[in-house]
Scaffold this motif. Sequence first.
Motif, PDB file in Angstrom:
ATOM      1  N   LYS A 149       0.826  -1.209   0.000  1.00 55.00           N
ATOM      2  CA  LYS A 149       0.000   0.000   0.000  1.00 55.00           C
ATOM      3  C   LYS A 149       0.862   1.262   0.000  1.00 55.00           C
ATOM      4  N   VAL A 150       1.911   1.276   0.818  1.00 56.64           N
ATOM      5  CA  VAL A 150       2.794   2.442   0.875  1.00 56.64           C
ATOM      6  C   VAL A 150       3.532   2.618  -0.452  1.00 56.64           C
ATOM      7  N   GLN A 151       3.953   1.509  -1.046  1.00 53.07           N
ATOM      8  CA  GLN A 151       4.618   1.603  -2.347  1.00 53.07           C
ATOM      9  C   GLN A 151       3.682   2.132  -3.422  1.00 53.07           C
ATOM     10  N   ARG A 152       2.393   1.811  -3.283  1.00 55.01           N
ATOM     11  CA  ARG A 152       1.404   2.224  -4.282  1.00 55.01           C
ATOM     12  C   ARG A 152       0.896   3.646  -4.044  1.00 55.01           C
ATOM     13  N   GLU A 153       0.659   4.008  -2.788  1.00 60.41           N
ATOM     14  CA  GLU A 153       0.002   5.273  -2.479  1.00 60.41           C
ATOM     15  C   GLU A 153       0.907   6.264  -1.742  1.00 60.41           C
ATOM     16  N   GLY A 154       2.069   5.797  -1.275  1.00 63.21           N
ATOM     17  CA  GLY A 154       2.930   6.665  -0.477  1.00 63.21           C
ATOM     18  C   GLY A 154       2.540   6.602   0.986  1.00 63.21           C
ATOM     19  N   GLY A 155       3.323   7.298   1.814  1.00 60.78           N
ATOM     20  CA  GLY A 155       3.031   7.323   3.243  1.00 60.78           C
ATOM     21  C   GLY A 155       4.079   6.573   4.046  1.00 60.78           C
ATOM     22  N   TYR A 156       3.745   6.307   5.311  1.00 60.85           N
ATOM     23  CA  TYR A 156       4.679   5.656   6.227  1.00 60.85           C
ATOM     24  C   TYR A 156       3.911   4.693   7.132  1.00 60.85           C
ATOM     25  N   LYS A 172       1.092   9.310   9.513  1.00 61.42           N
ATOM     26  CA  LYS A 172       1.115  10.459   8.604  1.00 61.42           C
ATOM     27  C   LYS A 172       2.541  10.973   8.437  1.00 61.42           C
ATOM     28  N   TYR A 174       8.943   2.207   8.119  1.00 62.96           N
ATOM     29  CA  TYR A 174       8.974   1.934   6.676  1.00 62.96           C
ATOM     30  C   TYR A 174       8.425   3.152   5.945  1.00 62.96           C
ATOM     31  N   PRO A 175       9.134   3.596   4.899  1.00 64.21           N
ATOM     32  CA  PRO A 175      10.425   3.078   4.382  1.00 64.21           C
ATOM     33  C   PRO A 175      11.605   3.571   5.222  1.00 64.21           C
TER      34      PRO A 175
END
Length: 688
Positions: free
Chosen positions: A287-294, A353, A391-392
């Motif tokens: 999800k983070v790879q697809r949409e960004g975030g932490y 966030k 992450y990341p």
Amino acid sequence: MLTGSYDLALVLVSLCVAVLASYTALDLAGRIARSNGWNALLWIVGGALAMGIGVWSMHFVGMLAFSLPIPLGYDLTLTLLSLLIAVLSSGFALALVGQQSLPPRRLLAGTLVMGSGIASMHYLGMHAMLMQPGIDYNPWLFGLSLLIAALASGSALWIAFRLRQSAPYVSLVRAGAALLMGLAIVGMHYTGMAAARFPLGSFCGAASRGLDNNWLAIAIVLVTLAVLAIALLTSILDARLEARTAQLADSLAQANRELTQLALHDNLTRLPNRLLLEDRVGQMIAKVQREGGYFALMFLDLDGFKPINDAFGHHVGDQLLRAVAGRLRDNLRGEDTLARIGGDEFALLVALKAPEDAAAVASQQITRLAQPFLLNEQELRISGSVGIALYPGDGASHQELLINADAAMYHAKGSGKNAYSFFEHSMNTNARNHLLMLQDLRVALERGEFVLHYQPKFAASGEQPIGAEALLRWQHPRRGLLLPDEFIGLAERTGLIIGIGEWVLDEACRQMRQWYLAGHRHWRVAVNLSAVQFSHAGLLECVAATLRRHALPANCLTLEITETTAMRDADSSLAILGKLAEMGVDLSIDDFGTGYSSLLYLKRLPANELKIDRGFVRDLEQDSDDAAIVSAIVALGQALDLRIVAEGVETSGQRTFLTQLGCDSLQGYLLGQPGPAEQMAQRLPPPA
């Protein structure tokens, strides 16, 4: 016109046959609706035969109930043809109601086809009498019979379609519907019979060569009842088999759900387990790879859980773990995951966030854990150490994140516990060293790598030793001789301290037995008990068994526990120390003055001596506060009739001050450094 009459018994039989045929048709419609493929086709064929024979039988029983003042008979070919029409009409009707839907246009078409089939069967059956001259029909009653046939067929199709699915009380509703359908079919038949007029002088052409009425009624009724009974019985058995199959399917589905629950959740707390956590971490990475975030993966270990578990039993420990799980889970969001990794370790997966938000989440959880837990009217207190991997940044897979969060947790625990720590790459080295140390510690006992050194104790008023304190050392195969500070904490966290402590006690008593036989009968050997060992349920039996095994008088053994351990649960400590005192074992309160004590409890403890911590002795000559504290401890011990031992004596000034103050015995580097038992024996004079 010839006047006909009816046999009332056969009329009632025809009505019963019509109702039974209607009920069979409604029941079979339900079987067809729940079948598919070849099964549905077989039910349609079987149902068409049963329903067709039933409707046709009702018609012919009704015909046989009618009599004229002339001999009657029925042509076999035409009779069989009317039966075929009844079967085909029934098959069409069952196929129609087996469809997924029954729109008005299809219902109308089915009404016309089935109504025509029933009417054709009826009037062809009447034609099978081969009346000469032909039967004259009243046009109004003839039309009314056709209308009844159409209405009965339409109603039957609509009712069969509506009642084809299983529902509460469906059998009772079908029985009522079958009665109405049967009355409609019978009504059509007898209306058609009423429309028939037989001129005077008419005769039946099939009377001499057709079917005989005497046995025909009985044969038709018996065959029809047999066919309908077989159809109904088959349907009922199939329904029961279907219900049993559905029940088994539900049971299997429930078992699969339970197995999935067991496979992916912790049985005690019902939290996700490591397997499900790893899957959730993988999903969060995607999800983070697809949409960004932490997001943060936090590894939480409970501080102080094992002593509670050992002291109060596994039942209370399990209750505490469930309470911890509930408290940690209370304020989580829907997208967050709390999992139990094993033992007293938990993991928390939290979407963020910003990376710095992880500190607030960890701090909140630590604060929640710090609140006391009330279990079985017992107030229990624990804390938590939290390691955080982000992450990341701190790992590319769930394995790396878990390992790094674990390393950060151990860093937090090593920094004083009840805190959180973010992962740093330097921690990997520490984590690997920690893991290697743990692996070595697990086999150190069976490999005989532990040794005891002994530091002599001396009477403050003389030069003669009065015993020794046993000090544990680890002769590590690669790191050399390790002091307890380097491995005891790890042994306590993993529970290995129980086995190590039992070995220390056994080895110290074995050595004391040798000194005892060598003439040092007034000596005592002191053994330190860790907090975990002191709370262990098997401590009393272990001490008693060790003394018996080495035939050692109980007063030759001194067990030392720290002030903090003794006061952690004073009531429980009183009970344990009381039983040790009953054995005759000497009891010493170690590191006195460094913790917190209630004088009310202290005077109740069955201790024999107080041991002044080396921290007060070290600056005794320069720090007036330390001197005052030591003086107060000595005065307190004397007031309670306890022996006073001072450790860490390294100068003559310290020795003189402590002796003058009234200490009973001293130990420290000035008097004798720790060493193997053989070295101690060489330095000491022979017994008097």
